[in-house]
Design an enzyme around this catalytic site. Sequence first.
Site, PDB file in Angstrom:
ATOM      1  N   LYS A  35       0.849  -1.207   0.000  1.00  0.00           N
ATOM      2  CA  LYS A  35       0.000   0.000   0.000  1.00  0.00           C
ATOM      3  C   LYS A  35       0.877   1.247   0.000  1.00  0.00           C
ATOM      4  CE  LYS A  35      -0.294  -0.397   5.047  1.00  0.00           C
ATOM      5  NZ  LYS A  35      -1.142  -0.796   6.174  1.00  0.00           N
ATOM      6  N   ARG A 134     -10.548   0.458  14.856  1.00  0.00           N
ATOM      7  CA  ARG A 134     -10.559   1.091  13.534  1.00  0.00           C
ATOM      8  C   ARG A 134     -11.688   0.441  12.739  1.00  0.00           C
ATOM      9  NH1 ARG A 134      -4.887   1.381  10.351  1.00  0.00           N
ATOM     10  NH2 ARG A 134      -5.353  -0.800   9.895  1.00  0.00           N
ATOM     11  N   HIS A 163      -6.374  -6.953  13.505  1.00  0.00           N
ATOM     12  CA  HIS A 163      -5.154  -6.131  13.422  1.00  0.00           C
ATOM     13  C   HIS A 163      -4.782  -5.682  14.827  1.00  0.00           C
ATOM     14  CE1 HIS A 163      -2.210  -3.815  11.292  1.00  0.00           C
ATOM     15  NE2 HIS A 163      -2.736  -2.643  11.552  1.00  0.00           N
ATOM     16  N   ARG A 222       0.903 -10.692   7.577  1.00  0.00           N
ATOM     17  CA  ARG A 222       0.757  -9.538   6.665  1.00  0.00           C
ATOM     18  C   ARG A 222       1.779  -8.442   6.952  1.00  0.00           C
ATOM     19  NH1 ARG A 222      -4.488  -9.359   9.216  1.00  0.00           N
ATOM     20  NH2 ARG A 222      -3.728  -7.457  10.159  1.00  0.00           N
ATOM     21  N   TYR A 273      14.716  30.957   4.576  1.00  0.00           N
ATOM     22  CA  TYR A 273      13.500  31.584   5.119  1.00  0.00           C
ATOM     23  C   TYR A 273      13.545  31.682   6.644  1.00  0.00           C
ATOM     24  CZ  TYR A 273      11.165  30.746   0.610  1.00  0.00           C
ATOM     25  OH  TYR A 273      10.801  30.728  -0.711  1.00  0.00           O
ATOM     26  N   CYS A 321      13.379  24.247   2.472  1.00  0.00           N
ATOM     27  CA  CYS A 321      12.418  24.916   1.599  1.00  0.00           C
ATOM     28  C   CYS A 321      11.640  23.860   0.808  1.00  0.00           C
ATOM     29  CB  CYS A 321      13.132  25.835   0.612  1.00  0.00           C
ATOM     30  SG  CYS A 321      14.395  26.880   1.320  1.00  0.00           S
ATOM     31  N   ASP A 323      11.855  23.192  -2.366  1.00  0.00           N
ATOM     32  CA  ASP A 323      12.638  22.528  -3.414  1.00  0.00           C
ATOM     33  C   ASP A 323      14.123  22.397  -3.107  1.00  0.00           C
ATOM     34  OD1 ASP A 323      10.209  22.782  -4.964  1.00  0.00           O
ATOM     35  OD2 ASP A 323      10.772  24.898  -5.163  1.00  0.00           O
TER      36      ASP A 323
HETATM   37  C1  PLP Z   1      -0.485  -1.633   6.968  1.00  0.00           C
HETATM   38  C2  PLP Z   1      -1.079  -2.860   7.518  1.00  0.00           C
HETATM   39  C3  PLP Z   1      -0.282  -3.992   7.734  1.00  0.00           C
HETATM   40  C4  PLP Z   1       1.234  -3.970   7.619  1.00  0.00           C
HETATM   41  O1  PLP Z   1       1.732  -3.233   8.731  1.00  0.00           O
HETATM   42  P1  PLP Z   1       3.309  -3.173   9.057  1.00  0.00           P
HETATM   43  O2  PLP Z   1       3.378  -2.563  10.400  1.00  0.00           O
HETATM   44  O3  PLP Z   1       3.926  -2.328   8.010  1.00  0.00           O
HETATM   45  O4  PLP Z   1       3.802  -4.559   9.017  1.00  0.00           O
HETATM   46  C5  PLP Z   1      -0.917  -5.167   8.118  1.00  0.00           C
HETATM   47  N1  PLP Z   1      -2.262  -5.206   8.296  1.00  0.00           N
HETATM   48  C6  PLP Z   1      -3.057  -4.117   8.113  1.00  0.00           C
HETATM   49  C7  PLP Z   1      -4.509  -4.230   8.339  1.00  0.00           C
HETATM   50  C8  PLP Z   1      -2.491  -2.914   7.741  1.00  0.00           C
HETATM   51  O5  PLP Z   1      -3.274  -1.838   7.577  1.00  0.00           O
END
Ligand code: PLP
Length: 414
Positions: A35, A134, A163, A222, A273, A321, A323
Amino acid sequence: MRGTRALIHLDNLSHNIREIKRFIADRTALCIAVKANAYGHGAVECAKVAVECGVSFLAVATVEEGLELRNAGITAKILLLSLCHPTEVETAVLHDITPLVFDTEYIARFAEAARSAGKIHYSVHLAVDTGMGRIGCLPHEAAQLARAISDSGVLVQGGTCTHFAVSDSIQPNDRSYTDAQFARFTEAIGAIEDAGLSPGLRHCCNSAATLDRPEFHLDMVRPGIIAYGSYADEISKEYLSRKGTPIDLKPVMTLCSTVSATRMFESGKSVGYGRTWTAPATTEIAVLPVGYGDGWLRRFSESDVSVAIDGKPYPLRGRICMDQCMVDLGKASGVRRWDTAVLFGDRTHGALQTADDLARKTGTISYEITSCITSRVPRVYLRQDVRQHRSFEAPFHSGISGLQQPDRKSLSPR
Ligand SMILES: *Cc1c(COP(=O)(O)O)cnc(C)c1O
C-alpha cells in the site's frame, strides 16, 4: 534525470522477504503490504519482486492501488485493507480485489456487484475489531456476519482477520493487550466454526507480530515495513538478537541528492526563510535540490539532522524549503559541486543514517519518512546487475552504488 533520486535496492527487498520467510512455517502464507506505493518504494516494481519471492497475497489500501498492480499485469491475489467507497465496489470486483468486510451493508454491496459481474465464488475476508478500534465487526458479531456472507450465495469467506494496536511495543501491559486481542480473535473464529462455517485463512500479524509473536502466525502473516528494511519500533534488531531470533533487514530505499552549489558565507550572513541560522564565522554552505516538495519534510529542519557527503556527516542549516535545503560544510571540507549527498538509507550505499535513525531523531516512524517521498523524486530500481549500476552511476561523483569509487582527481571540472 534530476540530481535528487530514490535508489530502490530490489535485492535488499528480496533479501528481506527471504529473511521474513525464515520466521514463518512453510504452511503459513505470506502477504506483503504494498500500500501507499509500497511505503514509497514503488508499488509495481516491489510487487513484482514479492511475487517472484513467492508471496501469496499483496495488500493495498485503495482500489486504485489494486488497479495499478492489475494494469501492470500482476495476477497475484490482492487484499484490500481499507474500506472503499460504494462507487468503487464494482471496479474492485471486476479486478478480483479481495475486500475486508465487516457489516451487512458492505456484504450486500459486494454480493450484488459479484452477482452482476457473473462471479460465483467471490472471496471476501471478514475483519474483526479485537481492540485496534478502527474497522472490523465486534467479536460477538463474527458468526452472524459469516452467516450473511455464506447466505449471499455468491460470496465465500476466504479469510478472517484482525489487526493489533500495540504489537510493536515490548512493555508488559502492551504485550498483555495483544494477548487479549488474540484471545478475542480466537473466540470469534471459534464462534464461526461452531456455526458450521469456515473462517477461511486466519491472519492477524503485522511486521511486529510476525517477528515477535510466532505463536500468532496462524494461516497467513501480513508484514509491510520489515520488507522495506526498517524495524517495527521496539521490535528492534537489538531486541530480536537478545531474544535469540535475530533478523538481518537491509534498507530498500536510499535517498540521495547532488550538491548543486557551494558558497562561502561570511560571519553574520543568514541562511534561508525565517533567517533561523546565521553563520557564526566564515562557513561554506552547500545547496541540495531537495525539499519538502520531495518529502524531505520541513520539520526535519528543527532536528539535529545531517546528510552524508563522501562518507562524512554535514548538518542541515536554516529551514528546509519546498525545493531546496542548505548544508553546513564547515571550513575546508573538500566537498565539490555535483558531489552526491546521501540523505538516508543503506550504509553500503553511502548513507550514515537509516530511515529508522532519521525517524528517531525527528520524532516520527520510518513508515512516514519513506511513504512521504513524493512522485517528483524518480525511483531508480537497482538489482545486482552491474551494468545497470554503472549506467545509473555515471552522473554521480561519489560511490553510492557500492562499486569502486571513481578516482576523484579524474573528475575535476574541465
Ligand atoms: C499496513 C497494515 C499492515 C502492515 O503493517 P506493518 O506494520 O507495516 O507490518 C498489516 N495489516 C493491516 C490491516 C495494515 O493496515
